[in-house]
Motif scaffolding. Structure first.
Motif, PDB file in Angstrom:
ATOM      1  N   TYR A 181      59.947  92.350  85.464  1.00  0.00           N
ATOM      2  CA  TYR A 181      59.848  93.805  85.500  1.00  0.00           C
ATOM      3  C   TYR A 181      60.201  94.293  86.901  1.00  0.00           C
ATOM      4  O   TYR A 181      59.695  93.764  87.904  1.00  0.00           O
ATOM      5  CB  TYR A 181      58.429  94.241  85.140  1.00  0.00           C
ATOM      6  N   VAL A 182      61.086  95.301  86.983  1.00  0.00           N
ATOM      7  CA  VAL A 182      61.495  95.873  88.265  1.00  0.00           C
ATOM      8  C   VAL A 182      61.370  97.391  88.181  1.00  0.00           C
ATOM      9  O   VAL A 182      61.842  98.013  87.231  1.00  0.00           O
ATOM     10  CB  VAL A 182      62.941  95.491  88.626  1.00  0.00           C
ATOM     11  N   GLU A 206      59.234 100.155  95.629  1.00  0.00           N
ATOM     12  CA  GLU A 206      59.698  99.121  94.701  1.00  0.00           C
ATOM     13  C   GLU A 206      58.553  98.185  94.278  1.00  0.00           C
ATOM     14  O   GLU A 206      57.734  97.773  95.094  1.00  0.00           O
ATOM     15  CB  GLU A 206      60.800  98.301  95.376  1.00  0.00           C
ATOM     16  N   ARG A 207      58.528  97.878  92.980  1.00  0.00           N
ATOM     17  CA  ARG A 207      57.605  96.877  92.437  1.00  0.00           C
ATOM     18  C   ARG A 207      58.417  95.873  91.635  1.00  0.00           C
ATOM     19  O   ARG A 207      59.330  96.243  90.899  1.00  0.00           O
ATOM     20  CB  ARG A 207      56.556  97.512  91.512  1.00  0.00           C
ATOM     21  N   ASP A 222      52.622  90.122  83.896  1.00  0.00           N
ATOM     22  CA  ASP A 222      51.598  90.504  84.870  1.00  0.00           C
ATOM     23  C   ASP A 222      51.473  92.004  85.066  1.00  0.00           C
ATOM     24  O   ASP A 222      50.626  92.461  85.838  1.00  0.00           O
ATOM     25  CB  ASP A 222      51.902  89.852  86.221  1.00  0.00           C
ATOM     26  N   VAL A 223      52.303  92.798  84.401  1.00  0.00           N
ATOM     27  CA  VAL A 223      52.253  94.257  84.574  1.00  0.00           C
ATOM     28  C   VAL A 223      51.032  94.807  83.841  1.00  0.00           C
ATOM     29  O   VAL A 223      50.888  94.608  82.631  1.00  0.00           O
ATOM     30  CB  VAL A 223      53.539  94.919  84.034  1.00  0.00           C
ATOM     31  N   LEU A 231      63.384  79.495  88.157  1.00  0.00           N
ATOM     32  CA  LEU A 231      63.131  80.361  89.299  1.00  0.00           C
ATOM     33  C   LEU A 231      61.736  80.983  89.222  1.00  0.00           C
ATOM     34  O   LEU A 231      61.156  81.085  88.138  1.00  0.00           O
ATOM     35  CB  LEU A 231      64.186  81.457  89.375  1.00  0.00           C
ATOM     36  N   PRO A 232      61.165  81.434  90.365  1.00  0.00           N
ATOM     37  CA  PRO A 232      59.876  82.108  90.341  1.00  0.00           C
ATOM     38  C   PRO A 232      59.864  83.262  89.350  1.00  0.00           C
ATOM     39  O   PRO A 232      60.796  84.062  89.291  1.00  0.00           O
ATOM     40  CB  PRO A 232      59.717  82.612  91.775  1.00  0.00           C
ATOM     41  N   GLY A 233      58.795  83.354  88.600  1.00  0.00           N
ATOM     42  CA  GLY A 233      58.695  84.399  87.581  1.00  0.00           C
ATOM     43  C   GLY A 233      59.092  83.927  86.210  1.00  0.00           C
ATOM     44  O   GLY A 233      58.839  84.609  85.217  1.00  0.00           O
TER      45      GLY A 233
END
Length: 242
Positions: free
Chosen positions: A196-197, A205-206, A212-213, A237-239
């Motif tokens: 999520y961006v 920015e988040r 995790d949102v 990758l991370p996430g």
């Protein structure tokens, strides 16, 4: 001779992400037009503000931000008439557009009305989709992966078909559809691969794994990126979780 119409892509929000070409035009064009919601300031003008020399004629294009009214044809008819008057007088006009003018950009409605009558140049911009992938440190797609850009307001059946058909996804316009979208993504076992961006490239920015949102809604400037293609290193990758 008439003036020239420019459609300027300004990027996702960081004023440093506009192109050198857009910057050059912003500094010299005598007239700028910019879209704005009927409540609140114009995001496009805010991006351009640090680069404006001052003294330019400005044409706000105030558009009701309600689904049933967009695109508001009377608004673009009126704005195009104002822009055309300046072009007829020999003055160049730059229409500002966040992101890229032809990637869900509002400039296309001005282009539709005026490009056949006046010299026109479209200057591409960095899209929020590209900026989000850069911020996340995750490629959008690789090799022969199929990337799909999917609007969140689509129905669940259509979304499911799109999600299943693509190797990588950028889900946009999520807003009030966020809770439904997250539930569908989880149902399709894609939640471990979703990032999520929000408000990419801005101070607010988040960026986090979708799982995790905590909220059930998302702001207008947000998107979800999913990679489920064949590159194992991207999956790790991370996430992302195997």
């Amino acid at each position: 001779m008439t003036g020239k119409l420019y459609g300027l892509g300004l990027g996702p929000g960081d004023p440093d992400l506009i192109t050198l070409k857009a910057h050059r035009i912003l500094r010299v064009v005598p007239v700028i037009a910019w879209p704005a919601p009927d409540t609140g300031p114009s995001f496009a003008r805010a991006i351009a503000a640090p680069h404006l020399p001052g003294g330019q004629t400005e044409i706000p294009i105030v558009v009701p931000m309600r689904t049933e009214r967009f695109p508001a044809r009377d608004v673009y008819d009126k704005a195009s008439g104002e822009i055309a008057a300046h072009l007829d007088a020999g003055r160049d006009v730059a229409v500002l557009c966040e992101g890229d003018p032809f990637f869900y950009g509002s400039f296309m409605y001005v282009f539709e009305r005026l490009a056949g009558q006046y010299p026109t140049e479209v200057v591409p911009g960095v899209s929020s989709m590209m900026a989000a992938a850069s911020a996340a440190g995750r490629p959008l797609a690789a090799r022969n992966d199929v990337l799909s850009v999917v609007p969140g307001p689509l129905g669940d059946e259509e979304l499911t078909n799109r999600f299943n058909a693509a190797d990588a996804l950028a889900i946009i316009k999520i807003g009030r559809h966020f809770k439904r979208l997250r539930a569908l993504i989880e149902k399709l076992n894609l939640l471990p691969h979703a990032i999520y961006v929000e408000r990419v490239s801005l101070d607010a920015e988040r960026l986090m794994p979708l799982a995790d949102v905590p909220e059930d809604t998302a702001p207008y400037f947000s998107m979800i990126l999913i990679y489920k293609g064949g590159e194992d290193w991207i999956q790790k990758l991370p996430g992302s979780k195997p």
